[in-house]
Design a protein around this motif. Structure first.
Motif, PDB file in Angstrom:
ATOM      1  N   PHE A   1       0.842  -1.193   0.000  1.00  0.00           N
ATOM      2  CA  PHE A   1       0.000   0.000   0.000  1.00  0.00           C
ATOM      3  C   PHE A   1       0.884   1.252   0.000  1.00  0.00           C
ATOM      4  CE2 PHE A   1      -2.379   2.905   3.128  1.00  0.00           C
ATOM      5  CZ  PHE A   1      -2.994   3.610   2.115  1.00  0.00           C
ATOM      6  N   HIS A   2       0.619   2.152  -0.955  1.00  0.00           N
ATOM      7  CA  HIS A   2       1.490   3.337  -1.091  1.00  0.00           C
ATOM      8  C   HIS A   2       1.477   4.209   0.161  1.00  0.00           C
ATOM      9  CE1 HIS A   2      -2.195   5.628  -1.882  1.00  0.00           C
ATOM     10  NE2 HIS A   2      -2.544   4.650  -2.684  1.00  0.00           N
ATOM     11  N   GLY A   3       0.348   4.230   0.873  1.00  0.00           N
ATOM     12  CA  GLY A   3       0.270   5.025   2.099  1.00  0.00           C
ATOM     13  C   GLY A   3       1.281   4.540   3.133  1.00  0.00           C
TER      14      GLY A   3
ATOM     15  N   GLN B   1       4.826   5.534   1.932  1.00  0.00           N
ATOM     16  CA  GLN B   1       5.049   6.959   2.179  1.00  0.00           C
ATOM     17  C   GLN B   1       5.262   7.206   3.670  1.00  0.00           C
ATOM     18  OE1 GLN B   1       5.344   9.456  -0.034  1.00  0.00           O
ATOM     19  NE2 GLN B   1       5.065   8.086  -1.765  1.00  0.00           N
ATOM     20  N   LEU B   2       4.499   6.499   4.471  1.00  0.00           N
ATOM     21  CA  LEU B   2       4.625   6.606   5.929  1.00  0.00           C
ATOM     22  C   LEU B   2       6.034   6.244   6.375  1.00  0.00           C
ATOM     23  CD1 LEU B   2       3.271   6.560   8.852  1.00  0.00           C
ATOM     24  CD2 LEU B   2       2.846   4.164   8.426  1.00  0.00           C
TER      25      LEU B   2
END
Lengths: 480, 480
Positions: free
Chosen positions: B203-205, B208-209
Motif C-alpha cells: 500500500f502506497h500510504g 510513504q509513511l
C-alpha cells in the motif's frame, strides 16, 4: 441624608468593580450607555464617574472613556524563572497521563484547558451536525481531500484576517486539532536531536510532544506579562544551535499574557537574524479579551518562516478535533506528514463548522465566550485572593480560560493534588509545565465553566488544604 | 428433445458461473438448498451437479460440497517480483499527492481504496450521528479519554473475537483511522534509519509513511496468492538488521490474497527467532469473503510482539476517521504518541459507532458489503478479461474491494493514466506501490462502487487506450 442619584449609581458601579464584574484595567460602559441603562441624565453619570475617580477606583483617559484602576491590593505576579540548560530528562509522562485520563464520578476538576461547551450559542453547531447526518450527506462518510475541506479552509482564511494575516485556502491545511498541527509543524522544521527554544512555563502537551519527537528543549525565562524574554532568547541563540522557537504569544497557556506587539516584532527579527523557524501556537488567539485581537507573528512574516497552529477546540469545542496549520513555506512537507500520519480529517465536523460560520454564529459565540471568561476570571481571581494564603501570586490573563498560581515555595502542588484527591478535586500541577524541574509550587486552574457554588467550595477547600500544608510545615513536619 | 429438469438446473447454474455470480473457487449452494430453491428433488440436483462436473465447470470435494472450478480461460496471476535492495530513493510523493487530491467534476475514478458508502445499511449510522448531535450530548463536544471511548473499545474487543483475539478495552486505543494506528505502530518499534521489511507491492500510504518517518524499506517478494515469501524474508532477516515486518495478511492491498494460516504461523515464528516486531494491518480483515475470516497473526502472538492496526474506514465509512491499534506490549509508548500527535479522537463518531454496533447493525452491514464486493469482483474480472488485451494478468482477491492488474511490460501505467485523464478517468498507478521502481506496468482499481454502465464504459475505455498504446508501440512509436 438621602442618597442622591449619582451617589447611588457610583455605589452600584463600585460594587461591580469590587465583585470583579468589571476587572482592573477594563474599559467601563460609556456615559451614554449608563444613562440609558439606569434612566438617569448624562450629568448624573458624569458626577458618578467623578466620585469614583476621587475614590481612585476608576481613571479617565482622554478620548477613550473610563477604565477600572489597577487594584492596590492586587496579588503579585508569578516570578520569572532563570535560564535552564538543555534538558533531556525523562518527562513527567505519568503525571500527564493521570491528568488526561477519564474523570472520576463527581470529581471537580480544574485540570483540563477545555472551554465551556454547555452554552446555548453552540446549539446551531450541533444542529448543523445533526442535519448533515440526517441528510446522509455522502461527503460526511467519504475520504476528504487530505488538506481538508476547501470551504472550511476558505472560511478560516477569512477568520485569520482579524489576526492580521491575508491568506487563502491554499495556505491552510486542516488537522486533528491544534495538537496534530503542532506535531506537524515541529517535524517540518526539526529533526530528532535538534534544540527547540520554548517559553517557561510551557503547555505540557507541547513539552511532551517535543520529548516524544526526540527534540531537546531549551526553556527561556518568560515574563508573566510580556512573555518570552527576547533578550534571554538572543543569548540562547548565540550559544546553542537552536532550530525552532515554539511560542504562544496570545493568551499564553498557562500564563495568559498577550506578548506586546513590539516584542513579537523583536522575536521575529531575532528568528530572521539567526535563521530559525517559529512555531506559533495561536489556539487561544480568538479568546483574547481585548479588541482587536493582537496580530500574530505569522502576520508579520513575509518569508514563510513562521508556522501557525490553531484549532476550534478552544473557541468552539475540543471534541470536534478540527484544527489547522498554516505552515508557511513548508506546505509540501506538512501535507506529506498529514497524509502519512492520519490521512484526511473527519468530514462531518468540518462541514458542520462551515455551516456554523456561514450562518453567522461564529463571531457571536466567540464574543459571548470572551465575555464569560473575562467575567469568570475576575470572580475566580477574587476567590483565590480570598481563600488562598496571603502571598499567593496569580497571573493576569489577557485572554483564554486559564490561571497560573504560584504558592509558597514550601508547597509541592503534586502533594497538594494527592491530598485534594480525597476531596474529589484535581488541579494541573506546575511541574509538568517544565522539563527542567521547575514550578513545583505552581498550579494551573481552568475558569471556563460556570462558576457555581460548588466551584467556589472547591476553591475554598483547596485553600484549606494549602493552609494545612503550610501550618504542618510551620510546625516542623516535612512537606514532601 | 425436451430439456429435463436436471439439464435445466445445470444450465441455470452454468450461466451463473459464467456470469461470475458464482466466482471461481467458491462453494456452491448445497444440494438441500438448491432442491428447495428450485422445487426439485435431491436426485435432480445431484444429476445437475454431475452434469456440471462432466463439463468441468464444478468440482466435488468430499464432505465439503461442490465448488466452482478454476477457470480454464482464467487470466494469469501477476508475477512475483524479485528481492530488492534497501531503498532510500525519493518516494513518488507527487504521484501519490495527485491521487489523494480532490476529484474533478464528472471524473470516474478507480483510484481510492474507499468502500461503497451509498448503501442503505449505513442509514442507522447516520441516524445515530444525527440523534447524538440533536441531543446536544456534551460528550460529543468534550475532550475524550486520550485512549478513546471506553464503550467503543469494549465493542471492538468483542468484534476482535472473530479474528481469534481475546482482548479487553485496555489492550486497545482509538486512532484517527488506520493510518494513525500504523504511524504509531511503526514509531513504537522503530527509530529513524531502521529497516522495515514489507510486502511487494505494498500500500502506497504505508510506503510513504515509512519514508516520512525516515525508515529504510526492504521489499520482500510477495506471491499473489500466498503473500509475503517467508523464505525470502528469512534470507533478508539473516542479512539485514530488520527491526519490523509490516504486513497485511488478510485481503491484502493491493493483491487481495489471504495469507494461509500456516504461513502466518511461520512468519510469527521467524519474527520470534530474529526478535523482530510485526505491524499487522488488518483494515480489510472483516471484508474477507470466506467465513470464518482468517485468524490474525496478532491472535497467535503471546508476547505482545505484534501490533494490530485497523479501522472502520473500509467496513463502515472512511470519513468517520475512527481506527484503532492494539499495540501489544507497547501500549504506554503508543498512548504517548497519540497524546502528543493528535490528542484524543473526535467523540461524536465514536459514540455513533457504538450505537450502530449495539443496535446490531454492524454484522448485517458487513455481511452485505462482503456479498456486494464478491459479486462486483466477479463482474469486474469479467469486464477486464473482456476489454483488456489478451495476456493481462489479474489478481484473485479473497476479500476487500481492490484488483491488481499487470499489463504488457511495454505499457507504463503512468503514461496510461495521463491519457485516461483526457477521458476523465483515473486509476492508481502501480509505481507508487513500490519504492524500488517496480510495477510500472501495473495498476490497482477499486470495484466497491455499484457497477453501472458508466463504470463498464470506463473499463472499456481503459481497454481501448491500452490497445492504442500497444499498437503504437508495435508500429515502432515509443511508449514513454
Amino acid at each position: 441624608m438621602a442618597i442622591t442619584r449619582y451617589q447611588n449609581l457610583a455605589s452600584i458601579l463600585s460594587q461591580r468593580i469590587e465583585q470583579g464584574l468589571y476587572p482592573a484595567g477594563i474599559r467601563l460602559p460609556s456615559i451614554r450607555v449608563l444613562s440609558k441603562e439606569h434612566g438617569v441624565s448624562i450629568t448624573t453619570v458624569q458626577q458618578a464617574y467623578r466620585e469614583l475617580e476621587d475614590q481612585q477606583l476608576v481613571e479617565a483617559r482622554p478620548k477613550s472613556g473610563y477604565f477600572v484602576s489597577p487594584l492596590k491590593t492586587r496579588p503579585e505576579l508569578p516570578a520569572v524563572c532563570s535560564m535552564s540548560q538543555c534538558s533531556l530528562s525523562i518527562p513527567q509522562w505519568d503525571q500527564v497521563l493521570e491528568m488526561v485520563g477519564p474523570l472520576k464520578d463527581g470529581e471537580i476538576t480544574f485540570v483540563s484547558a477545555a472551554p465551556d461547551v454547555s452554552v446555548s450559542s453552540l446549539r446551531p453547531l450541533t444542529r448543523a451536525l445533526s442535519h448533515l447526518s440526517q441528510r446522509h450527506d455522502l461527503r460526511t462518510l467519504s475520504y476528504d481531500d487530505v488538506r481538508g475541506s476547501l470551504e472550511l479552509r476558505e472560511q478560516i482564511a477569512r477568520l485569520l484576517i482579524d489576526s492580521g494575516s491575508h491568506m487563502d485556502a491554499g495556505n491552510i491545511m486542516i488537522t486533528n486539532g491544534c495538537r496534530e498541527a503542532l506535531s506537524i509543524a515541529v517535524r517540518c522544521v526539526c529533526a530528532p536531536g535538534d534544540i527547540v527554544a520554548v517559553e517557561s512555563p510551557s503547555f505540557h502537551g507541547s513539552l511532551q510532544l517535543l520529548h516524544g519527537l526526540g527534540m531537546k528543549v531549551l526553556e527561556i525565562p518568560t515574563d508573566p506579562v510580556n512573555g518570552i524574554s527576547v533578550e534571554a532568547l538572543e543569548l540562547a541563540l548565540d550559544q546553542w544551535p537552536v532550530k525552532a522557537i515554539m511560542v504562544t504569544p496570545t493568551a499564553h497557556n498557562p500564563l495568559g499574557y498577550n506578548m506586546p506587539l513590539e516584542r513579537r516584532q523583536a522575536l521575529l527579527k531575532l528568528a530572521q537574524h539567526y535563521d530559525v523557524a517559529i512555531v506559533e501556537d495561536d489556539v487561544y488567539g480568538e479568546l483574547s479579551f481585548g479588541y482587536p485581537r493582537p496580530a500574530t507573528i505569522t502576520s508579520m512574516d513575509d518569508e514563510g518562516r513562521v508556522l501557525l497552529c490553531s484549532s476550534f477546540s478552544k473557541t468552539l469545542a475540543p471534541g470536534l478535533r478540527v484544527g489547522w496549520i498554516a505552515p508557511g513555506s513548508y506546505m509540501n512537507r506538512a501535507v506529506h506528514m498529514k497524509y502519512t500520519g492520519s490521512g484526511s480529517t473527519a468530514s462531518l465536523t468540518q462541514l458542520a463548522i462551515v455551516e456554523f460560520i456561514k450562518q453567522g454564529h461564529y463571531h457571536k459565540h466567540v464574543r459571548r465566550m470572551r465575555g464569560q471568561y473575562q467575567r469568570n476570571l475576575a470572580i475566580m481571581t477574587g476567590w483565590i485572593t480570598k481563600y488562598f494564603p496571603c502571598g499567593t501570586r496569580i497571573s493576569r490573563p489577557q485572554g483564554g480560560c486559564l490561571l497560573w498560581i504560584e504558592l509558597d515555595h514550601g508547597i509541592d502542588t503534586q502533594r497538594l493534588n494527592a491530598l485534594l484527591a480525597e476531596h474529589n478535586i484535581s488541579i494541573a500541577v506546575g511541574a509538568v509545565f517544565s522539563t527542567a524541574g521547575k514550578f513545583h509550587s505552581c498550579m494551573r486552574i481552568n475558569y471556563a465553566q460556570p462558576l457555581t457554588a460548588d466551584i467556589e467550595n472547591a476553591i475554598r477547600q483547596i485553600g484549606v488544604v494549602i493552609h494545612q500544608l503550610l501550618s504542618r510545615s510551620g510546625f516542623g513536619n516535612s512537606v514532601k
